[in-house]
Design an enzyme around this catalytic site. Structure first.
Site, PDB file in Angstrom:
ATOM      1  N   CYS A   1      42.127  51.212  48.785  1.00 40.71           N
ATOM      2  CA  CYS A   1      42.850  50.032  49.268  1.00 40.71           C
ATOM      3  C   CYS A   1      44.269  50.008  48.700  1.00 40.71           C
ATOM      4  O   CYS A   1      44.474  50.242  47.503  1.00 40.71           O
ATOM      5  CB  CYS A   1      42.106  48.758  48.865  1.00 40.71           C
ATOM      6  SG  CYS A   1      42.933  47.221  49.372  1.00 40.71           S
TER       7      CYS A   1
ATOM      8  N   GLY B   1      29.742  21.819  30.897  1.00 38.75           N
ATOM      9  CA  GLY B   1      29.776  20.395  30.685  1.00 38.75           C
ATOM     10  C   GLY B   1      31.130  19.788  30.387  1.00 38.75           C
ATOM     11  O   GLY B   1      32.160  20.323  30.701  1.00 38.75           O
TER      12      GLY B   1
ATOM     13  N   CYS C   1      37.677  39.261  49.491  1.00 38.43           N
ATOM     14  CA  CYS C   1      38.527  40.428  49.733  1.00 38.43           C
ATOM     15  C   CYS C   1      39.496  40.174  50.887  1.00 38.43           C
ATOM     16  O   CYS C   1      40.698  40.452  50.784  1.00 38.43           O
ATOM     17  CB  CYS C   1      37.657  41.642  50.022  1.00 38.43           C
ATOM     18  SG  CYS C   1      38.564  43.122  50.512  1.00 38.43           S
TER      19      CYS C   1
ATOM     20  N   TYR D   1      29.680  20.583  43.308  1.00 37.51           N
ATOM     21  CA  TYR D   1      29.832  22.038  43.395  1.00 37.51           C
ATOM     22  C   TYR D   1      29.757  22.731  42.032  1.00 37.51           C
ATOM     23  O   TYR D   1      30.025  23.917  41.923  1.00 37.51           O
ATOM     24  CB  TYR D   1      31.148  22.406  44.067  1.00 37.51           C
ATOM     25  CG  TYR D   1      32.392  21.766  43.463  1.00 37.51           C
ATOM     26  CD1 TYR D   1      32.772  22.021  42.150  1.00 37.51           C
ATOM     27  CD2 TYR D   1      33.195  20.910  44.211  1.00 37.51           C
ATOM     28  CE1 TYR D   1      33.895  21.442  41.598  1.00 37.51           C
ATOM     29  CE2 TYR D   1      34.333  20.327  43.673  1.00 37.51           C
ATOM     30  CZ  TYR D   1      34.681  20.598  42.371  1.00 37.51           C
ATOM     31  OH  TYR D   1      35.803  20.027  41.824  1.00 37.51           O
ATOM     32  N   CYS D   2      29.428  22.017  40.985  1.00 37.02           N
ATOM     33  CA  CYS D   2      29.458  22.597  39.642  1.00 37.02           C
ATOM     34  C   CYS D   2      28.493  23.769  39.533  1.00 37.02           C
ATOM     35  O   CYS D   2      27.334  23.680  39.947  1.00 37.02           O
ATOM     36  CB  CYS D   2      29.105  21.548  38.596  1.00 37.02           C
ATOM     37  SG  CYS D   2      29.319  22.143  36.893  1.00 37.02           S
TER      38      CYS D   2
ATOM     39  N   CYS E   1      44.079  43.391  42.626  1.00 37.21           N
ATOM     40  CA  CYS E   1      42.804  42.689  42.418  1.00 37.21           C
ATOM     41  C   CYS E   1      41.750  43.523  41.708  1.00 37.21           C
ATOM     42  O   CYS E   1      40.778  42.973  41.198  1.00 37.21           O
ATOM     43  CB  CYS E   1      42.240  42.194  43.752  1.00 37.21           C
ATOM     44  SG  CYS E   1      41.425  43.475  44.728  1.00 37.21           S
TER      45      CYS E   1
ATOM     46  N   CYS F   1      29.966  36.398  29.631  1.00 36.33           N
ATOM     47  CA  CYS F   1      30.774  35.713  30.649  1.00 36.33           C
ATOM     48  C   CYS F   1      30.096  34.411  31.019  1.00 36.33           C
ATOM     49  O   CYS F   1      28.853  34.337  31.036  1.00 36.33           O
ATOM     50  CB  CYS F   1      30.915  36.618  31.885  1.00 36.33           C
ATOM     51  SG  CYS F   1      31.714  35.839  33.328  1.00 36.33           S
ATOM     52  N   ASP F   2      30.874  33.381  31.352  1.00 43.67           N
ATOM     53  CA  ASP F   2      30.251  32.100  31.674  1.00 43.67           C
ATOM     54  C   ASP F   2      29.717  32.051  33.104  1.00 43.67           C
ATOM     55  O   ASP F   2      29.144  31.041  33.510  1.00 43.67           O
ATOM     56  CB  ASP F   2      31.193  30.924  31.401  1.00 43.67           C
ATOM     57  CG  ASP F   2      32.355  30.847  32.357  1.00 43.67           C
ATOM     58  OD1 ASP F   2      32.824  31.895  32.824  1.00 43.67           O
ATOM     59  OD2 ASP F   2      32.807  29.712  32.629  1.00 43.67           O
TER      60      ASP F   2
END
Length: 414
Positions: A327, A74, A356, A30-31, A333, A283-284
């Site tokens: 909301c 990695g 959500c 799932y990486c 969130c 951002c990664d």
């Protein structure tokens, strides 16, 4: 559209290093980043020494008393101990006087030995260990290049950390094989006496193609049920014993503080992700040409931080779905993660976060008990403050707890 206001020179820029790029000795199915398949490139790719020194010197020059480094992959330990000895030497060489240097490293744990553990202890590294639960759960997805489970190797690495007193935490990916097993996970965490737990719901995409639509291995309802049951086990009649990050972030809001998880913060943090070739990203989850800020070998740090690409990226988070603005749980969130908001339309990041429904289920389930817990903690904090002998606010002055209310209407009665 609201906007996230960021200072032009953030006091504490967080730097995340993709230490060895995509190289990893595991082949987790799932990486979202590594494509090595458990067979890392040889030789292992690391940042050129001159480039590393160039960036660290610039970063330390604007560190304002705190320098924060995160080492990821990695598998970052593939870089070798000598590489990290070089890193900490450069950090010390270029740090202004009285600078606090913070290093956090996320690892699969399989390569940790006594030498690594002693190094981490000596330089106060915080270590994140990826562990998905007991052996049968963990080994279903986190396998070596030869297809063998990695559980025993990970646990061996954790024992090395424990033996010398390294501070560490556990990161668990919630996927189809553990999302229905919160009781089993919690029993395992408590049996092992792990100090801190983080959850990440399993996401099926690659960072190198942020235009790819979000796909997920679990449903929002499954994750919501998982969070609700895990919260019940965690709450412990109002006296939780095992720190779990998502629950503590909700509690922070009740304590009148900002959540520290980027997913649940009002703005994406202004950070910098660095690849081994010097390419920089915000951002990664967004390591592609569209979000490339530039290269640290070709541009100075301040130029990268003021890139128009960065400004555009920072506007994604507040540009949330109209339903989010109305909301009742928005303060918890803040619309979720932009990476999870194009699951219906690849070109639209103003959809609601895929999870959500999960968050709403959890917030509703935990709300009343969180209020009780927050009030108890605020009362304890006030009692401790009174013991210091420092003066209390006047009745009509703002309360110390940060609520924004007058002291007489907040913590004074406690």
């Amino acid at each position: 559209m609201s906007a996230c206001v960021q200072p032009s020179k953030p006091q504490n820029l967080h730097v995340m290093w993709k230490t060895v790029s995509e190289d990893c000795n595991l082949a987790c199915d799932y990486c979202y980043y590594s494509t090595a398949g458990g067979h890392p490139h040889q030789p292992i790719r690391v940042m050129d020494t001159a480039l590393l020194e160039r960036f660290i010197s610039q970063y330390m020059g604007r560190s304002s008393g705190l320098a924060t480094f995160s080492w990821q992959g990695g598998e970052p330990l593939l870089a070798g101990l000598t590489y990290f000895e070089q890193v900490v030497s450069m950090q010390a060489r270029y740090a202004p006087p009285h600078t606090t240097i913070s290093n956090a490293l996320q690892t699969n744990g399989t390569l940790i030995n006594d030498n690594w553990a002693r190094f981490f202890k000596h330089y106060y590294f915080l270590i994140g260990i990826s562990l998905d639960g007991p052996q049968t759960i963990h080994d279903a997805h986190r396998i070596t290049g030869s297809g063998k489970g990695s559980f025993d190797l990970v646990m061996r690495g954790i024992r090395h950390l424990q033996n010398v007193g390294v501070e560490y935490n556990i990161l668990t990916v919630i996927h189809e094989d553990n999302v229905t097993k919160p009781d089993e996970l919690m029993a395992f965490y408590q049996e092992q006496k792990f100090p801190y737990i983080q959850f990440i719901p399993c996401m099926d995409f690659v960072s190198q193609n942020s235009g790819m639509p979000g796909r997920f291995r679990i449903t929002p309802e499954q994750y919501g049920q998982f969070l609700c049951r895990t919260f019940d086990l965690w709450y412990n009649d109002g006296y939780p014993e095992l720190p779990i990050r998502i629950f503590e972030n909700m509690l922070l809001v009740f304590m009148h503080r900002q959540p520290e998880l980027c997913v649940h913060s009002s703005c994406c943090p202004k950070m910098m992700v660095l690849e081994t070739n010097g390419d920089a990203y915000p951002c990664d989850f967004f390591i592609d040409e569209e979000h490339r800020l530039g290269n640290i070998g070709q541009s100075d740090l301040e130029s990268l931080l003021t890139s128009p690409v960065y400004d555009d990226f920072l506007q994604m988070k507040p540009n949330m779905n109209e339903a989010c603005h109305h909301c009742e749980y928005l303060s918890f969130c803040h619309g979720g993660c932009p990476r999870n908001r194009n699951w219906l339309d690849v070109n639209d990041r103003t959809e609601v976060d895929y999870f959500c429904q999960s968050y709403k289920m959890f917030y509703s389930h935990a709300y009343d008990r969180m209020i009780v817990l927050a009030e108890r903690l605020k009362a304890e904090q006030m009692q401790e403050y009174r013991k210091t002998g420092n003066p209390l606010p006047g009745r009509n002055e703002l309360c110390l707890c940060g609520s924004g209310r007058k002291f007489k209407n907040c913590c004074q009665p406690l």
